[in-house]
Design a protein around this motif. Sequence first.
Motif: not given
Lengths: 501, 253
Positions: A13, A24, A28, A33, A55, A59
Amino acid sequence: MKTYLPSKFLIERDPERCIQCQVCVNQCSFDVHYYDAEDDEVRSREENCVGCHRCALFCPTRAITISRNPMDYRENYNWRPEVIEDIIKQAETGGVLLTGMGNDKGQRIYWDHLVLNASQVTNPSIDPLREPMELTTYLGRKSDRVELEPDSHCLKTELAPQVKLEVPVMFTAMSYGAVSLNVHKSLARAATEMGTLWNTGEGGLHPDLYQYGSNTIVQVASGRFGVHPEYLDAAQVIEIKIGQGAKPGIGGHLPGEKVSTEVSLTRMIPQGTDALSPAPQHDIYSIEDLSQLIYALKEATNYTKPVSVKIAAVHNSAAIASGMVRAGADIIVLDGLRGATGAAPKVIRDNVGIPIEMALASVDSRLRQEGIRNQASIVVSGGIRNSGDVAKAIALGADAIYIGTAALVALGCHVCQQCHTGKCAWGICTTDLALTKRVNPDIGARRLANLLRGWSLELKDILGGMGINALESLRGNRLHLRGIGLTDTELEILGVRMAGS
Amino acid sequence: MAQKETNRVMKIDASGVSYRELNARLRDMTSNGTSKIELRNVYGQRYIGTDLGKPVNIEVFGTPGNDLGAFMDGPRITVHGNAQDGCGNTMNEGEIIVHGHAGDILGLSARGGRIFVRDDVGYRAGIHMKEYGNKKPVVVIGGTAQDFPGEYMAGGILILLGLNLTEEERHKAKFIGTGMHGGVIYLRGIIEDYQLGKEVGVAELEEKDYQILQKFVGEFAAHFGYKAKGILKHNFIKLFPRWLRPYGRLFAY
Ligand code: SF4
Ligand code: SF4
């Protein structure tokens, strides 16, 4: 028990990019996460990551990179990481290894060893953008000969029911329960828009989808879920499922986690129970019994629609197919070694069955030798990836193609092989309502229709290049194929000559 | 005209008639509103009662073939003779009454309706029957059954009466209720533990079970001229699925 399994993936990340928005975390479904409130930071449990990329793609700042865990074992051709990790899993659970999607092993993909022909000099190629091109396909039993009335020149022969496809690509059986209602809606609408068929799979047809009946194939499998007169009447084609490429000889087993209220209603089984499809159909122990069920279904629908029979491609498919045609099947479906599934024992998926290319070639040859090829259409499935595979399958003898995985990929699937867990982060292979809404049927139908449109255009290009203006002229025309890197035996079974010859 | 047909008993002499033709005639008759049909000299024609979708009464004299009432949706069929394999296969609604024996896979995957067999049945009776809400198939067998009755049952009611067994004689079937994960089996007469599938539990009957038995054994007795009281006097046991997910712990993810 402490697990000895290493993480499959690493998650990076980028702190420069991450804005701690927790998208995220919400996206998920595998519990990777999480937000650490103490440190006010979003973190990951990478050991849970299945590599579905949900994710990373959602994002907003593209802060996430997922890569394969580079942790190497000492090189060993026999004890490969997968082999070692499967043993670890079984040592820790004592169960049958379950998996989703199709065979991911390295058995030869024959499509990649077949090449198509094109016209040069001696006959003209055709420009499909400016000249008519015909992809129309009719599925169903064709008469041995047709007779006309001598005076009126009307057709005297009674034709068996035929189903018209505008594109020779259909959506294969994926049951409600294995996939969500929104996936069924997407498939049904796309099939309707593109003039092809979708298949209910063996879990019945949700009441909302009866309106798409004229583009629907309904399945009758060993579990007989959701099979009743209205269901049979609604359909364009009825398909008896004997087997499936991902698990030949094995029954179905929809895990109880996926049997929600609505699935329980459509299947007529208790909520939360495993939906069991017995390994055999208990009214079919022979070709004669198959014939009995085929005609039971024809009687039940007054001979108005073709009955299809689907088998997994196995060693003696050619002989079985001959029996199926003689038993009264109007369409036979062969599902090859790479055919996918919502859930299957891994050992079966990866080790049982034969490649679809071989099965198709041998079945088509056998039916021709016996002079009964016209009595049934052949549909193939199992790992068909693009219009090139479609064209090669048609040239090998298929009338039409079923796609499953390719359709799911069009809907967002990244082939993470977790379908059996019921947690599909793309909302495809799950009945969890929080996840299923991730597939919007309007957008889903658009994506699927786009895929078929793209493939149709490409098929026309391929045909035009060969100087052919109708798919019918390519069908079973193996002279348009050549093999590369194949042995004599392989070429012989495929009925194809070596490139250059 | 249609009115007249409704009240008349239509008769068909089925000797030498193929199943396809016979069923076509049944379709014609029922769509004309006929409500009673008598089939004489039935010799093995299959699929009788399929695709009628109406509550018509069909009396069958002779021996109907396999898949009697397959996918059936409404008719009532009375067989004066024996039924073969696949009787009531995936039946949705309606009633089949057999004055005799029935073959294998009686009521396979039935979703509704009722089947009454006076005598014995073959293998896998009531296999994979289903239910949802009020829709619940009921199978009552007067005699005894071969192996695997109630296999994979996901719903419905299977009643095995063993009326032709003597006081000391055990039922014949083994693997009773193997893989059962829904529904209920009521069994009259004696069995040993080893005859039961691993997935079934045994229980005493409760008041609501007796009500169920009273209703369906009552109907059975009325069809075949028995006294329900006499049958119900005997000891019954109830077999139920021990787990909703009999195979839930088989897999590693
Ligand atoms: S979605 Fe992206 S930006 Fe948001 S918390 Fe996760 S990594 Fe950070
Ligand atoms: S359908 Fe979902 S769970 Fe299955 S492989 Fe695709 S993304 Fe993964």
